[in-house]
Write an enzyme that holds these catalytic residues in place. Structure first.
Site, PDB file in Angstrom:
ATOM      1  N   ARG A 125     -10.408   1.161 -16.891  1.00 58.70           N
ATOM      2  CA  ARG A 125      -9.076   0.285 -16.402  1.00 58.70           C
ATOM      3  C   ARG A 125      -9.591  -0.640 -15.046  1.00 58.70           C
ATOM      4  O   ARG A 125      -8.745  -0.761 -14.214  1.00 58.70           O
ATOM      5  CB  ARG A 125      -8.060   1.373 -15.889  1.00 58.70           C
ATOM      6  N   LYS A 147     -10.744 -15.756 -12.961  1.00 55.64           N
ATOM      7  CA  LYS A 147      -9.999 -15.862 -14.345  1.00 55.64           C
ATOM      8  C   LYS A 147     -11.057 -15.492 -15.450  1.00 55.64           C
ATOM      9  O   LYS A 147     -12.463 -16.026 -15.049  1.00 55.64           O
ATOM     10  CB  LYS A 147      -9.884 -17.473 -14.701  1.00 55.64           C
ATOM     11  N   GLU A 189     -17.489 -31.284 -12.064  1.00 52.86           N
ATOM     12  CA  GLU A 189     -16.585 -30.277 -11.728  1.00 52.86           C
ATOM     13  C   GLU A 189     -16.686 -30.509  -9.994  1.00 52.86           C
ATOM     14  O   GLU A 189     -15.595 -30.177  -9.446  1.00 52.86           O
ATOM     15  CB  GLU A 189     -16.734 -28.912 -12.064  1.00 52.86           C
ATOM     16  N   LYS A 231     -11.842 -24.796  -3.803  1.00 58.55           N
ATOM     17  CA  LYS A 231     -11.137 -23.947  -4.775  1.00 58.55           C
ATOM     18  C   LYS A 231     -10.631 -22.609  -4.194  1.00 58.55           C
ATOM     19  O   LYS A 231      -9.586 -22.152  -4.525  1.00 58.55           O
ATOM     20  CB  LYS A 231     -12.321 -23.350  -5.808  1.00 58.55           C
ATOM     21  N   GLU A 241      -1.809 -18.967 -10.879  1.00 55.76           N
ATOM     22  CA  GLU A 241      -1.627 -20.264 -11.510  1.00 55.76           C
ATOM     23  C   GLU A 241       0.017 -20.433 -11.909  1.00 55.76           C
ATOM     24  O   GLU A 241       0.250 -20.750 -12.844  1.00 55.76           O
ATOM     25  CB  GLU A 241      -2.398 -20.713 -12.895  1.00 55.76           C
ATOM     26  N   ARG A 245      -2.450 -23.954  -8.350  1.00 55.37           N
ATOM     27  CA  ARG A 245      -3.665 -23.720  -9.027  1.00 55.37           C
ATOM     28  C   ARG A 245      -4.054 -24.773 -10.246  1.00 55.37           C
ATOM     29  O   ARG A 245      -5.034 -25.063 -10.602  1.00 55.37           O
ATOM     30  CB  ARG A 245      -4.014 -22.246  -9.359  1.00 55.37           C
ATOM     31  N   ASN A 249      -6.760 -28.330 -12.882  1.00 61.85           N
ATOM     32  CA  ASN A 249      -6.977 -28.866 -14.410  1.00 61.85           C
ATOM     33  C   ASN A 249      -7.139 -29.958 -14.505  1.00 61.85           C
ATOM     34  O   ASN A 249      -6.987 -30.817 -15.522  1.00 61.85           O
ATOM     35  CB  ASN A 249      -6.078 -28.070 -15.119  1.00 61.85           C
ATOM     36  N   HIS A 252      -8.698 -31.959 -17.312  1.00 59.59           N
ATOM     37  CA  HIS A 252      -8.824 -30.850 -18.439  1.00 59.59           C
ATOM     38  C   HIS A 252      -7.833 -30.804 -19.655  1.00 59.59           C
ATOM     39  O   HIS A 252      -8.327 -30.307 -20.725  1.00 59.59           O
ATOM     40  CB  HIS A 252      -8.665 -29.396 -17.774  1.00 59.59           C
ATOM     41  N   HIS A 256      -9.975 -30.775 -22.766  1.00 56.74           N
ATOM     42  CA  HIS A 256      -9.811 -29.808 -23.778  1.00 56.74           C
ATOM     43  C   HIS A 256      -9.588 -30.291 -25.026  1.00 56.74           C
ATOM     44  O   HIS A 256     -10.100 -30.041 -26.271  1.00 56.74           O
ATOM     45  CB  HIS A 256      -8.947 -28.832 -23.484  1.00 56.74           C
ATOM     46  N   HIS A 271     -18.476 -29.073 -21.935  1.00 61.02           N
ATOM     47  CA  HIS A 271     -17.360 -29.069 -21.233  1.00 61.02           C
ATOM     48  C   HIS A 271     -17.389 -30.236 -20.028  1.00 61.02           C
ATOM     49  O   HIS A 271     -16.273 -30.815 -19.936  1.00 61.02           O
ATOM     50  CB  HIS A 271     -17.415 -27.627 -20.771  1.00 61.02           C
TER      51      HIS A 271
HETATM   52  N1  GLY Z   1     -11.015 -23.522 -13.718  1.00 62.54           N
HETATM   53  C1  GLY Z   1      -9.590 -23.576 -13.357  1.00 62.54           C
HETATM   54  C2  GLY Z   1      -9.309 -22.434 -12.497  1.00 62.54           C
HETATM   55  O1  GLY Z   1      -9.944 -21.495 -12.096  1.00 62.54           O
HETATM   56  O2  GLY Z   1      -8.181 -22.149 -12.153  1.00 62.54           O
END
Ligand code: GLY
Length: 375
Positions: A125, A147, A189, A231, A241, A245, A249, A252, A256, A271
């Site tokens: 957990r 993430k 990036e 960041k 997000e 946040r 993107n 992106h 994507h 990517h």
């Molecule tokens: N890579 C985008 C984020 O971490 O929100």
């Protein structure tokens, strides 16, 4: 060893952590882990490529601090972000009898970081988690912010969790061994942080710092620091997000769709390359909508081209499909809220914003035009 380099704090109340940045900092892993997990043990999750290059160094750093560790070495590449690999990691950690207070260490790029982080979020957990990113992309983006995810047969990152690490070590010397194409893709990036919110940073990169970043000068560490600080600030105000946040993107949504168009074939498009084309498209779409000047859009395109990144749909070997198929892929993306298209658009370099409810017909016409008049 005298610590060298800088650090960035990710401020998340009781879950705050440091990102340690600089050459050789992997050697400090043991001493920091001993402080963060007193008496703890560790499972290192890595891939075959990275293990060959850096596992011995990390093992030695842990052993020097008296930390017992076990390693779980997986095949390199995107297919490792799978349920099967997740099971391998869970089995390995549990078989080694690690407890909740012990640490899972991700030693690798974005694939290993996302997989190991997700495993750490669910084993017992929730276990402690440390990121030691070995690609530029992972150092400036995926290792920071919590993430974690694996892919499913329906798409990328569809099963995952937010699980913050307790420490990130971005050892910029580890990037010396990266293939040039991968380094360059990660650089997209870095540029993103300038484009989305810091025109001064973009000016610095464009003005020549980019060359020294590629060569491994002190500018590399500075670029990682500025990117991580940008960041960290965004994650601190919007961890899950719900708002800002999403600015991360930039490029992106288009990117994507391009990755999906090539069937995630990394030989055709990796990517960061997709994000470079995506950011150029975001600037040109914004220009077309009268939001940003043509001069800014041209500067973005020129800089990406100067470093050798692709910017045109025709740069993708084998093409990118049709405008309709790209729009379809955009609709499948997570950034679609109840059918409305959300894009990160710009009012200029360093001035991005979240545009909800973008008309799909405008995107279709724009992409059709890009495909037809690509030069
Ligand atoms: N890579 C985008 C984020 O971490 O929100």
């Amino acid at each position: 060893m005298v610590p060298q380099g800088s650090s960035v704090r990710v401020d998340l109340a009781g879950r705050s952590y440091d990102i340690l940045i600089g050459r050789g900092r992997i050697n400090e892993a043991g001493e920091h882990l001993r402080r963060l997990c007193p008496g703890g043990r560790a499972a290192i999750v890595t891939d075959t490529h990275v293990a060959e290059l850096h596992l011995r160094t990390l093992d030695a750093a842990l052993a020097e601090a008296g930390i017992q560790s076990t390693s779980i070495v997986l095949p390199a590449g995107e297919p490792t972000k799978s349920f099967a690999a997740l099971e391998t990691v869970c089995d390995g950690v549990i078989a080694a009898r690690l407890e909740r207070g012990d640490a899972v260490i991700a030693l690798g790029g974005g694939v290993i970081g996302d997989l190991a982080g997700f495993a750490a979020s669910i084993i017992r957990r929730g276990m402690r988690f440390v990121q030691i990113p070995t690609s530029l992309l992972a150092q400036v983006d995926s290792s920071v912010g919590g993430k974690t995810a694996i892919n499913t047969r329906q798409g990328k990152n569809l099963v995952g969790a937010f699980h913050q690490p307790v420490l990130v070590i971005a050892d910029t010397a580890l990037l010396d061994t990266l293939p040039e194409r991968e380094f360059r893709a990660g650089y997209a990036e870095v540029v993103k942080y300038g484009l989305l919110g810091d025109s001064g940073f973009f000016n610095w990169l464009e003005g020549g710092a980019w060359r020294r970043i590629f060569e491994g000068g002190p500018e590399r560490e500075e670029a990682v620091r500025i990117s991580c600080a940008a960041k960290a600030a965004i994650v601190a105000r919007d961890e899950t997000e719900q708002g800002d946040r999403a600015l991360l993107n930039l490029g992106h949504t288009f990117g994507h769709a391009l990755e999906a168009a090539v069937g995630y074939d990394g030989a055709r498009l990796v990517h960061g390359e997709a994000i470079a084309i995506g950011m150029r498209l975001a600037f040109d779409f914004s220009r077309e909508q009268g939001l940003c000047t043509g001069q800014d859009a041209i500067r973005v395109r020129r800089h990406l081209e100067a470093v050798g990144l692709p910017t045109r749909l025709s740069d993708i070997p084998g093409g990118a499909g049709t405008a309709a198929s790209l729009l379809d892929a955009i609709r499948q993306d997570k950034k679609v809220a109840r059918g409305a298209l959300t894009f990160i658009l710009v009012r200029g370099i360093g001035e991005s914003f979240i545009a909800k409810d973008v008309d799909p017909d405008l995107i279709l016409r724009f992409l059709d035009c890009q495909l037809g008049h690509d030069i």
